[in-house]
Design an enzyme around this catalytic site. Structure first.
Site, PDB file in Angstrom:
ATOM      1  N   ASP A 130       0.862  -1.270   0.076  1.00 14.07           N
ATOM      2  CA  ASP A 130       0.042   0.013   0.074  1.00 14.07           C
ATOM      3  C   ASP A 130       1.057   1.175   0.007  1.00 14.07           C
ATOM      4  O   ASP A 130       2.262   1.065   0.390  1.00 14.07           O
ATOM      5  CB  ASP A 130      -0.762  -0.160   1.191  1.00 14.07           C
ATOM      6  CG  ASP A 130      -2.075   0.769   0.935  1.00 14.07           C
ATOM      7  OD1 ASP A 130      -2.524   1.268   0.026  1.00 14.07           O
ATOM      8  OD2 ASP A 130      -2.828   0.937   2.093  1.00 14.07           O
TER       9      ASP A 130
ATOM     10  N   HIS B 226      -8.481   9.197   5.007  1.00 13.80           N
ATOM     11  CA  HIS B 226      -7.799   8.190   5.801  1.00 13.80           C
ATOM     12  C   HIS B 226      -8.202   8.119   7.477  1.00 13.80           C
ATOM     13  O   HIS B 226      -7.952   9.138   7.875  1.00 13.80           O
ATOM     14  CB  HIS B 226      -6.319   7.714   5.680  1.00 13.80           C
ATOM     15  CG  HIS B 226      -5.852   7.485   4.073  1.00 13.80           C
ATOM     16  ND1 HIS B 226      -5.671   8.353   3.035  1.00 13.80           N
ATOM     17  CD2 HIS B 226      -6.126   6.224   3.412  1.00 13.80           C
ATOM     18  CE1 HIS B 226      -5.298   7.634   2.145  1.00 13.80           C
ATOM     19  NE2 HIS B 226      -5.543   6.388   2.217  1.00 13.80           N
ATOM     20  N   GLY B 227      -8.387   7.358   7.975  1.00  9.79           N
ATOM     21  CA  GLY B 227      -8.867   6.853   9.446  1.00  9.79           C
ATOM     22  C   GLY B 227      -9.979   7.417   9.729  1.00  9.79           C
ATOM     23  O   GLY B 227     -10.927   7.341   8.975  1.00  9.79           O
TER      24      GLY B 227
ATOM     25  N   HIS C   7     -10.079   4.610  -1.379  1.00  3.21           N
ATOM     26  CA  HIS C   7      -9.311   4.441  -0.055  1.00  3.21           C
ATOM     27  C   HIS C   7     -10.248   5.023   0.791  1.00  3.21           C
ATOM     28  O   HIS C   7     -10.989   5.886   0.522  1.00  3.21           O
ATOM     29  CB  HIS C   7      -7.978   5.358  -0.243  1.00  3.21           C
ATOM     30  CG  HIS C   7      -6.671   4.589  -1.061  1.00  3.21           C
ATOM     31  ND1 HIS C   7      -5.757   4.164  -0.482  1.00  3.21           N
ATOM     32  CD2 HIS C   7      -6.909   4.108  -2.299  1.00  3.21           C
ATOM     33  CE1 HIS C   7      -5.001   3.822  -1.429  1.00  3.21           C
ATOM     34  NE2 HIS C   7      -5.710   3.502  -2.394  1.00  3.21           N
TER      35      HIS C   7
ATOM     36  N   ASN D 211     -10.272  -0.266  -0.210  1.00  2.00           N
ATOM     37  CA  ASN D 211      -9.277  -0.369   1.009  1.00  2.00           C
ATOM     38  C   ASN D 211      -9.977   0.153   2.104  1.00  2.00           C
ATOM     39  O   ASN D 211     -10.523   1.106   2.443  1.00  2.00           O
ATOM     40  CB  ASN D 211      -8.124   0.455   0.690  1.00  2.00           C
ATOM     41  CG  ASN D 211      -7.162   0.400  -0.575  1.00  2.00           C
ATOM     42  OD1 ASN D 211      -7.503  -0.544  -1.389  1.00  2.00           O
ATOM     43  ND2 ASN D 211      -5.934   0.895  -0.467  1.00  2.00           N
TER      44      ASN D 211
HETATM   45  P1  13P Z   1      -8.681   3.464   6.384  1.00  4.91           P
HETATM   46  O1  13P Z   1      -7.632   3.141   7.394  1.00  4.91           O
HETATM   47  O2  13P Z   1      -9.445   4.970   6.555  1.00  4.91           O
HETATM   48  O3  13P Z   1      -9.583   2.334   6.334  1.00  4.91           O
HETATM   49  O4  13P Z   1      -8.188   3.439   4.987  1.00  4.91           O
HETATM   50  C1  13P Z   1      -7.528   2.392   4.345  1.00  4.91           C
HETATM   51  C2  13P Z   1      -6.868   2.900   3.142  1.00  4.91           C
HETATM   52  O5  13P Z   1      -7.067   3.380   2.504  1.00  4.91           O
HETATM   53  C3  13P Z   1      -5.531   2.212   2.783  1.00  4.91           C
HETATM   54  O6  13P Z   1      -4.912   2.653   1.696  1.00  4.91           O
END
Ligand code: 13P
Length: 281
Positions: free
Chosen positions: A85, A182-183, A210, A232
């Site tokens: 990733d 993300h997060g 993502h 993801n």
């Molecule tokens: P999250 O951790 O927000 O679920 O996102 C994961 C991601 O996009 C990894 O590339």
């Protein structure tokens, strides 16, 4: 079927008008659980190494990770695979490829368009010569902790450059910025599905979403039929793991059985999450 090239899995997902789900996974409990439940539900699935976890473990990680995935994949009959990733480090990508990763992401989303294309194309040139697939990112998927990232239209993928980017970068899939981050979200994300449809109409390359933790299922179900072929998710899978460990340690003096409970909880979560991928194999 065991280990299958990621581009083949994305092709299957595209033909079935759905998305494969890719889980950030850093250890045996997480990887084993993904492949086990994929097999149980007869669905494809992917695991992904985040280079930040590799940095914590030291330089041996891509090799150990690849070995673990290859061995675990050999135990199942459904198409599964693994992926590096978000990586910007050319040397680390090459190391992962040598270690046997069938798929890598070069993330140039913070660079200028020209630099992103140039670097992605360079990674793709080497990766393709080794039979490895490359995911790129166009636009920038930021961090949910910065509340403005998910709504910042300047970061969103521009429809008018998407086709040129895919053609010039030779990527096999492309992550798009359409309202996720993300997060853990501080406010519920609202995907720009109109933009997603326009990007999908403009490019043939499979699209990746993502920032999957906390995106409402109804939005995901729509996005999966509008061109997202790889989804993801990481934060919520890790959080469940760590919460389970914490809870177990608080309630038990003998922690020998902890991993059993961790796997049980992870597998219950996966059993539900993988239902979003509507194909069976
Ligand atoms: P999250 O951790 O927000 O679920 O996102 C994961 C991601 O996009 C990894 O590339």
């Amino acid at each position: 079927m065991a280990l299958v090239r990621v581009r083949e899995i994305l092709k299957m997902a595209d033909a079935a008008n759905t998305s494969v789900i890719a889980f950030n996974s850093s250890d045996f409990n997480m990887i084993h659980s993904v492949f086990k439940i994929a097999e149980e539900l007869k669905k494809p699935a992917l695991v992904m190494l985040d280079p930040r976890h590799a940095a914590l473990w030291g330089w041996g990680t891509p090799e150990i990770y690849a070995k673990m995935c290859i061995e675990e994949a050999a135990k199942v009959d459904v198409p599964v695979s693994f992926h590096l990733d978000h990586c910007m480090d050319f040397d680390f990508i090459m190391r992962a490829i040598k270690a046997g990763f069938p798929s890598v992401m070069y993330d140039g989303s913070m660079l200028s368009y020209e630099e992103n294309v140039k670097n992605t194309a360079e990674v793709a040139r080497v990766a393709h010569a080794m039979g490895v697939d490359v995911e790129a990112e166009l636009g920038h998927v930021g961090f949910a902790a910065n509340e403005t990232d998910q709504d910042d239209l300047d970061l969103y993928t521009k429809v008018d450059v998407a086709a040129r980017f895919c053609e010039e970068s030779h990527c096999d899939s492309v992550a798009v910025a359409i309202g996720t981050a993300h997060g853990f979200y501080k406010k519920t994300p609202k995907l720009d599905l109109q933009r997603l449809q326009e990007i999908n109409a403009a490019v043939d390359t499979p699209l990746v979403l993502h920032g999957g933790s906390g995106v409402p299922d109804d939005q995901l179900e729509k996005a999966f039929t509008m061109g997202i072929n790889k989804f993801n998710v990481g934060t919520e899978y890790f959080y469940l793991y760590f919460q389970t460990v914490k809870e177990y340690c608080q309630n038990h003096e003998d922690i020998f059985d902890m991993q059993m409970l961790v796997q049980e909880r992870l597998q219950d979560y996966l059993r539900q999450k993988l239902q979003l991928c509507t194909m069976t194999v």
